[in-house]
Write a protein that holds these residues in place. Structure first.
Motif, short mmCIF file in Angstrom:
data_model
loop_
_atom_site.label_atom_id
_atom_site.label_comp_id
_atom_site.label_asym_id
_atom_site.label_seq_id
_atom_site.Cartn_x
_atom_site.Cartn_y
_atom_site.Cartn_z
N ASP A 188 39.34 34.25 59.89
CA ASP A 188 38.71 33.36 58.92
C ASP A 188 37.55 34.03 58.21
O ASP A 188 37.18 33.66 57.10
CB ASP A 188 38.24 32.07 59.59
CG ASP A 188 39.43 31.23 60.06
OD1 ASP A 188 40.54 31.47 59.55
OD2 ASP A 188 39.24 30.37 60.94
N ALA A 189 36.96 35.05 58.85
CA ALA A 189 35.84 35.75 58.24
C ALA A 189 36.27 36.48 56.97
O ALA A 189 35.46 36.80 56.12
CB ALA A 189 35.24 36.75 59.22
N HIS A 190 37.56 36.74 56.84
CA HIS A 190 38.07 37.45 55.68
C HIS A 190 38.63 36.49 54.64
O HIS A 190 39.26 36.91 53.68
CB HIS A 190 39.18 38.42 56.10
CG HIS A 190 38.72 39.44 57.08
ND1 HIS A 190 37.71 40.32 56.82
CD2 HIS A 190 39.15 39.71 58.34
CE1 HIS A 190 37.53 41.11 57.86
NE2 HIS A 190 38.37 40.75 58.80
N GLY A 191 38.44 35.21 54.81
CA GLY A 191 38.96 34.24 53.85
C GLY A 191 39.83 33.22 54.53
O GLY A 191 40.14 33.33 55.71
N PRO A 192 40.26 32.18 53.84
CA PRO A 192 41.10 31.14 54.45
C PRO A 192 42.44 31.69 54.89
O PRO A 192 42.97 32.63 54.29
CB PRO A 192 41.26 30.12 53.31
CG PRO A 192 41.03 30.91 52.05
CD PRO A 192 40.02 31.95 52.41
N ALA A 193 42.98 31.10 55.95
CA ALA A 193 44.27 31.55 56.48
C ALA A 193 45.36 31.29 55.45
O ALA A 193 45.37 30.27 54.75
CB ALA A 193 44.57 30.82 57.78
N CYS A 202 46.60 49.69 47.72
CA CYS A 202 47.65 49.01 46.93
C CYS A 202 47.26 47.58 46.58
O CYS A 202 47.88 46.98 45.70
CB CYS A 202 48.97 48.99 47.71
SG CYS A 202 49.66 50.61 48.05
N MET A 203 46.28 47.03 47.28
CA MET A 203 45.91 45.61 47.12
C MET A 203 44.44 45.48 46.75
O MET A 203 43.71 44.65 47.30
CB MET A 203 46.21 44.85 48.41
CG MET A 203 47.64 44.94 48.90
SD MET A 203 48.79 44.04 47.85
CE MET A 203 48.28 42.35 48.14
N LEU A 204 43.99 46.30 45.80
CA LEU A 204 42.56 46.32 45.45
C LEU A 204 42.10 44.98 44.87
O LEU A 204 40.93 44.60 45.03
CB LEU A 204 42.30 47.44 44.45
CG LEU A 204 42.48 48.87 44.98
CD1 LEU A 204 42.31 49.89 43.87
CD2 LEU A 204 41.48 49.14 46.12
N GLU A 205 42.99 44.27 44.20
CA GLU A 205 42.60 43.02 43.56
C GLU A 205 42.75 41.80 44.46
O GLU A 205 42.42 40.69 44.06
CB GLU A 205 43.43 42.81 42.29
CG GLU A 205 43.21 43.91 41.24
CD GLU A 205 44.03 43.68 39.99
OE1 GLU A 205 44.74 42.65 39.94
OE2 GLU A 205 43.96 44.51 39.07
N SER A 206 43.25 42.00 45.67
CA SER A 206 43.44 40.88 46.58
C SER A 206 42.11 40.39 47.13
O SER A 206 41.22 41.19 47.46
CB SER A 206 44.36 41.30 47.74
OG SER A 206 44.47 40.25 48.68
N LYS A 207 41.97 39.09 47.25
CA LYS A 207 40.75 38.50 47.80
C LYS A 207 40.83 38.36 49.31
O LYS A 207 39.87 37.95 49.95
CB LYS A 207 40.51 37.13 47.16
CG LYS A 207 40.29 37.18 45.66
CD LYS A 207 40.10 35.78 45.09
CE LYS A 207 39.92 35.83 43.58
NZ LYS A 207 39.75 34.46 43.01
#
Length: 662
Positions: free
Chosen positions: A120-125, A189-194
């Protein structure tokens, strides 16, 4: 397991428990070994409970006490009183680490909450659908991503910055770059991912989105990079857990037998000793994959390598890939002299808690030659799990880890019956113990108990078989009809009658490659020689036209027409045909190979005898006599070596007679 009576750590109860395992004869032998005076020995043996009397006497003499009974354990093992020694060891373990399986201060549910908070520290599941959307694979699930689409040639300038993560992954793994499975590559590969995504979940999602041919291609390349590949792909959404029997078929491995030639086979067809590793519950600051990577790498004298993805390498806890069974093959090179494992061994690893995935756990228990369960000290969880495990298999070991202890105990870790109590985790020591145990059980395992990976489908209860649908069944049926049209038992003759044109083609090629060398004695010019060669080639072509198609080839052409646009069915048919021909080649040379293996074993035994003879110092025999015996052994070894070379030459000739028309 050691006696439960001894597990509570009470010294009085321990002595009472041990007394029941000591006969009068045992006590008499112990008295002699522990230097008990004759008068005292007679008094002890005359009592109603000589065992308890001896233990009380040793306590008074301070040979043992409530904190240290190691001298007693050593003495019992010297006398081969293994059951009694195990009880003493269990008591010593309970003293060193509290209870053998004490209750945890923290429940497994609390551990799971901590892991969840870490995510969860990295964002919502994310749900699996949202996860696929994040990867750009939502419209590719399930099995809609094809090899044909990924192989489509594109303009690299137009593709720059627009390539999907799936295309980038396939391109990198296609170049046999093991870093394709790294977290660093996924992040680039996922630089724009939140969201922080697990690389284990990414590979899991990619394989679920791949069709069978793409999945087969990717697993072949992952294995070539020495990366662990999924044996059972855990189910998700509407897709059940699947045994990837088809996708693993193309994996070819090469290894060396001790001191001798290399062997190469499609790995799924080879009977191999297999070891499974499973975890029960959560263990703080512990990664099973780290243990396996060290076991297969540095412990065998090889460089450090990530065969399995560990927690350290993928800090994001996977949400979807747990429940997968991954496999890697340990392949001995017998080159560096430091390898402790001398056989090819399949290592299976279950992702996640074994108690949460009963179907995969049952499969591994039934399919493996040896099973190791790794667990935290948790009495209720371990006892309930062990009861279920025993109903599946008897060839298992428990490695019980104390993840709270901060310093090493006085006594070393040791096996007590089928349990290894690790009171202080040191990876090198634990891997040494595991390696010794694998070696012990491999030596005991007869070749008849070894199983090939393709034969493990019978243990899939609640797990789908990948090659169990209509297209696969039709392809296998067509193959059977094709092979029934000739005497497939004699493969060389079968190929000769089935493909008669190829022998003519061989003759045609020989004529084509003939050098044109005008002789000084001949009146023929170069042009005339060329005309003769052309005439010979025309004659060979006429013979080809007269041959026509054999019955098997007629059936093959019919099969091509029937498949039409059914690319899947045709692909399965051709793959099965290639595999069957390869299998028959192996069977035709197997007799030679079996003879070679027997000769190699005899040579190994002679090498040991020669080494022992060189190192031995026998005062009762003359030097000349020892030299004569050594010379005789060397001559025998030389004879066996010549026979082995002859068998190898014969095997090669047989192989060429089979393969010349390939």
């Amino acid at each position: 397991m050691a006696s439960a009576e001894a597990s509570n750590g009470d010294f009085g109860e321990f002595k009472t428990s041990l007394d029941g395992h000591l006969t009068t004869d045992h006590c008499s032998r112990l008295c002699v070994l522990l230097n008990v005076l004759p008068a005292q020995r007679e008094d002890i043996l005359s009592r109603k409970s000589p065992g308890l009397e001896l233990l009380n006497f040793l306590t008074q003499k301070k040979t043992i006490n409530e904190h240290d009974v190691t001298k007693l354990e050593t003495s019992l093992r010297k006398l081969d009183l293994i059951r009694a020694a195990d009880i003493v060891a269990a008591y010593q373990n309970s003293v060193d680490g509290g209870e053998i399986f004490p209750e945890d201060n923290e429940t497994d549910e609390e551990d799971d909450d901590k892991d969840a908070n870490r995510d969860d520290a990295h964002g919502p599941a994310l749900s699996f659908t949202a996860f696929l959307l994040e990867l750009g694979l939502k419209d590719k699930f399930p099995g809609r991503l094809s090899l044909e689409k990924l192989c489509h040639v594109k303009n690299p300038h137009m593709m720059k910055g627009n390539a999907s993560v799936a295309e980038l992954f396939w391109g990198k793994i296609g170049a046999l770059d093991y870093r394709a499975r790294s977290r660093e590559f996924l992040k680039t590969c996922m630089l724009e991912s939140k969201h922080e995504l697990s690389v284990r979940d990414f590979v899991f999602a990619f394989l679920h989105c791949s069709d069978t041919f793409l999945r087969q291609d990717v697993l072949e390349k992952m294995s070539a990079c020495q990366l662990a590949v999924p044996i059972i792909l855990h189910g998700v959404k509407s897709v059940n857990s699947t045994f990837l029997k088809w996708s693993l078929r193309r994996i070819v491995k090469e290894w060396k037998r001790i001191n001798f030639t290399a062997v190469e086979h499609h790995i799924v067809t080879v009977p191999i000793f297999s070891v499974s590793f499973l975890r029960i519950g959560s263990i703080k600051n512990f990664s099973k994959s780290t243990i396996l990577n060290y076991l297969l790498g540095p412990l065998q004298g090889h460089h450090k390598f990530s065969y399995f993805v560990s927690k350290e390498e993928d800090s994001v806890r996977p949400k979807f890939s747990e429940g997968c069974v991954e496999g890697v093959w340990y392949l001995p090179t017998n080159s560096n002299g430091s390898e402790k494992l001398k056989w090819i061994i399949a290592i299976f690893n279950l992702r996640g808690d074994a108690t949460a995935f009963p179907a995969s756990t049952k499969f591994m228990c039934k399919a493996s030659n040896h099973i190791a369960f790794i667990a935290k000290r948790n009495q209720d969880r371990l006892k309930s799990a062990s009861t279920t495990i025993r109903s599946y298999t008897k060839i298992h070991k428990f490695i019980v880890i104390d993840d709270e202890r901060q310093s090493a105990p006085k006594t070393p870790q040791k096996w007590v019956e089928n349990c290894l109590y690790v009171r202080f985790l040191k990876i090198e020591n634990l891997c040494e113990e595991i390696c010794c145990t694998i070696t012990k059980y491999r030596k005991k395992c007869p070749d008849t108990d070894l199983r090939s990976l393709e034969s493990l489908g019978e243990y899939c209860e609640g797990i789908d078989l990948e090659d169990d649908d209509e297209s696969f069944r039709k392809a296998r049926s067509s193959l059977k009809k094709l092979l029934d049209l000739g005497n497939i038992a004699d493969l060389a003759k079968y190929k000769e009658t089935t493909f008669p044109l190829q022998s003519v083609w061989r003759d045609w090629v020989i004529i084509e490659k003939q050098p044109i060398k005008p002789s000084s004695e001949s009146e023929k010019s170069v042009d005339l020689l060329l005309e003769e060669i052309k005439s010979k080639k025309v004659d060979k072509r006429k013979k080809q036209l007269e041959c026509g198609l054999s019955k098997p080839m007629e059936h093959f052409r019919k099969e091509l027409n029937e498949t039409g646009n059914d690319v899947e069915r045709f692909g399965y048919f051709v793959s099965y045909l290639q595999e069957e021909l390869r299998r028959m080649e192996d069977e035709n040379v197997r007799e030679n190979l079996d003879n070679i293996v027997k000769l190699e074993r005899s040579i190994e035994e002679l090498d040991v005898c020669i080494k022992d003879k060189i190192n031995a110092v026998d005062e009762d025999s003359e030097q000349s006599e020892r030299d004569h015996e050594e010379s005789d052994l060397r001559q025998r070894r030389q004879r066996f070596e010549k026979l082995r070379l002859k068998e190898a030459e014969r095997s090669e000739k047989t192989w060429w007679s089979i393969s010349f028309v390939n």
